[in-house]
Scaffold this active site. Structure first.
Site, PDB file in Angstrom:
ATOM      1  N   ASP A 207       0.837  -1.194   0.000  1.00 28.04           N
ATOM      2  CA  ASP A 207       0.000   0.000   0.000  1.00 28.04           C
ATOM      3  C   ASP A 207       0.875   1.249   0.000  1.00 28.04           C
ATOM      4  OD1 ASP A 207      -2.877   0.938   0.638  1.00 28.04           O
ATOM      5  OD2 ASP A 207      -1.704   1.968   2.172  1.00 28.04           O
ATOM      6  N   GLU A 269       1.239  -0.361  -4.887  1.00 28.79           N
ATOM      7  CA  GLU A 269       0.434   0.793  -5.282  1.00 28.79           C
ATOM      8  C   GLU A 269       1.366   1.980  -5.440  1.00 28.79           C
ATOM      9  OE1 GLU A 269      -3.321   3.385  -3.588  1.00 28.79           O
ATOM     10  OE2 GLU A 269      -1.754   2.738  -2.231  1.00 28.79           O
TER      11      GLU A 269
END
Ligand code: GLC
Length: 530
Positions: A207, A269
């Protein structure tokens, strides 16, 4: 040297179909209206039937649940909402028993304010964990240490009255950023990776991978007059708080840990400018195996010229050996149907499944789910308060026509998806023409056709509403043709056999003299040479 076959097995992710499960919304097993791990296990037969290679599981760690699990209070435990560690182990083994892989979300950029590390850190200025987070004194005039703003467009610094200093948070104020300039933090986070690798996960989706480091001088970022801005700043505006020098090296450290376990993968990401994404594959050392490609997901204009331009630009920017990947949806953006329009849903599936590399789909997009309309007071996502709540794309998966569409025996934590009586798994599974069955046929074809997984990509002539390309492996060649418009298109010169079309009746059709593409049709033609 690895044999070609075992190299391909180790690098399974290069051609994989990843399916993102948003854990709160997939399947409830214990009647509390929220999805959980047992529920996911009960739906594994479906994912196997669909042809999924790998599940990307959103965060199920112990969490304060302010940001749907992205605010973690224990990196090495499962939140009771989702189940237990034993249940997670069961998930890993059942996923593997069905021949699939399990990737978990990994959120090292920040913790919850409830994490014991942060509780210690905030206790006093001389606490041994003080430097695990980013603390700074106010600037003269008692203002925040810099003008940075967080993901909700609010000041990114929170004053903690206990010690009179501010802590930094890239996301919500309940999500303080860890300080990755501190070697103890780096070590602790690597241990977390090992903890899950030892439990058998096949990799991670990292993330906020570009946000791990911030400018050491905390220089102010250029900002336009707030009042003039209509929307939150784009990622490119965070010039001192994202994509900082040193980030790639940090990711390479994570990658070394992951690589010390064979056959694992590190996805990430990476929300950076087009010019900067390629380096996330690594500089001197490998970093991410698959830095997310958001091009199709962010595309404002779903038309043949725009889609082909982003594909070609992306593919030419890839570093040598950099594996392409295509995201069609995610829990952070409106549903695919909202973004591109229902007429394009079938074509988009044909496109994503036939481009070279990995493809990532978001649960429910295979049913063509739309954004749900959710009254403000029912929203659970804290971003709703700032006008960009993400609940509309996170509502429960509709499975069948029983109560709550088979998601739960209790009232679900979010309302049901629109038109779920026909847009549900069971209904579409029985309808051979459904979007769901198209996804399944495409997944099957990828599995059967080496050329779709390993073939070269050769762009074809695109004009008007037509987008075409070819995949070629040895003497085997497949032509992909997509009509983005409402009128038929005649492509002269094509001949061969239709291996797949969005119009089911064309399957197996022999094309002898030119291909007539129907409105919005996507078609795969096996070329025969004459
Ligand atoms: C990522 C996630 C998003 C989350 C944020 C903070 O962008 O995709 O859902 O809110 O990180 O962890």
């Amino acid at each position: 040297m690895l044999s070609e076959r075992s190299a391909m097995e180790q690098e399974w992710w290069r051609t994989a179909l990843f399916y993102q499960v948003f854990p709160l919304s997939f399947q409830d097993s214990n009647g509390d209206g929220r999805g959980d791990i047992r529920g996911i296990i009960s739906r594994l037969p479906y994912l196997e039937w669909l042809g999924v290679d790998a599940i990307w599981l959103g965060p199920v760690y112990r969490s304060s649940m302010v940001d749907s699990g992205y605010d973690i209070s224990d990196f090495c435990d499962i939140d009771p909402v989702f189940g237990t560690l034993a249940g997670f182990d069961d998930l890993v083994s059942q996923v593997h028993a069905r021949g699939m892989k399990l990737i978990i979300d990994f959120v090292p950029n920040h913790t919850s304010v409830e994490h014991p590390w942060f509780k210690e850190s905030r206790a006093s200025r001389d606490n041994s964990k003080r430097d695990w987070y980013i603390w700074r004194s106010p600037r003269p005039g008692n203002t925040a240490p810099s003008n940075w703003i967080d993901n909700t467009w609010q000041p990114a610094w929170e004053l903690d009255p206990r010690t009179g200093q501010y802590y930094y948070h890239r996301f919500l104020r309940q999500q303080p950023d860890l300080n990755f300039r501190n070697p103890d933090v780096r070590r602790a986070i690597q241990d977390v990776l090992r903890f899950w690798l030892d439990r058998g996960v096949d990799g991670f989706r990292l993330d906020a991978a570009a946000d791990l480091l911030e400018d050491e001088l905390l220089r102010d970022e250029p900002r336009e007059d707030d009042a003039a801005q209509q929307k939150p700043p784009a990622w490119k505006d965070h010039i001192f708080s994202t994509d900082r020098p040193g980030t790639i090296e940090l990711l390479s450290e994570f990658r070394s840990v992951v690589d010390s376990y064979p056959g694992r993968v590190l996805l990430g990401e990476v929300n950076v400018t087009k010019a900067n994404f390629a380096k996330y594959y690594g500089l001197e050392r490998p970093a991410l195996n698959l830095p997310f490609n958001f091009e199709l997901l962010n595309l404002k204009n779903w038309s043949a010229p725009h889609v082909s331009a982003v594909i070609d630009q992306y593919l030419t920017q890839l570093p040598p050996d950099g594996c392409p990947n295509w995201l069609l949806g995610s829990h952070d953006v409106p549903r695919l149907r909202q973004r591109i329009g229902s007429e394009h849903l079938q074509g988009a599936a044909v496109l994503a499944f036939t481009l070279p590399g990995a493809v990532l789909i978001y649960y429910g997009d295979e049913l063509g789910l739309d954004n749900a309309e959710i009254p403000q007071e029912v929203m659970v996502d804290p971003y709703a308060e700032f006008g960009f709540g993400r609940d509309p794309q996170r509502v429960p998966m509709p499975w069948d026509n029983s109560a709550n569409f088979g998601f739960s025996t209790a009232t679900p934590y979010l309302p049901c998806a629109p038109e779920a009586s026909s847009r549900n798994m069971d209904y579409q599974k029985r309808d051979h023409r459904s979007l769901l069955n198209l996804y399944r046929r495409l997944a099957e074809l990828r599995g059967n056709q080496n050329v779709l997984r390993h073939g070269t990509y050769i762009p074809g002539p695109c004009y008007g509403h037509l987008l075409q390309f070819r995949r070629e492996l040895g003497s085997h060649s497949l032509n992909v043709a997509l009509n983005f418009g409402p009128d038929p298109i005649l492509i002269e010169g094509h001949q061969g056999k239709v291996v797949l079309s969005t119009s089911l009746e064309r399957q197996g059709e022999t094309i002898t003299d030119g291909l007539l593409l129907q409105p919005y049709e996507g078609l795969i033609l096996e070329q025969t040479s004459n």
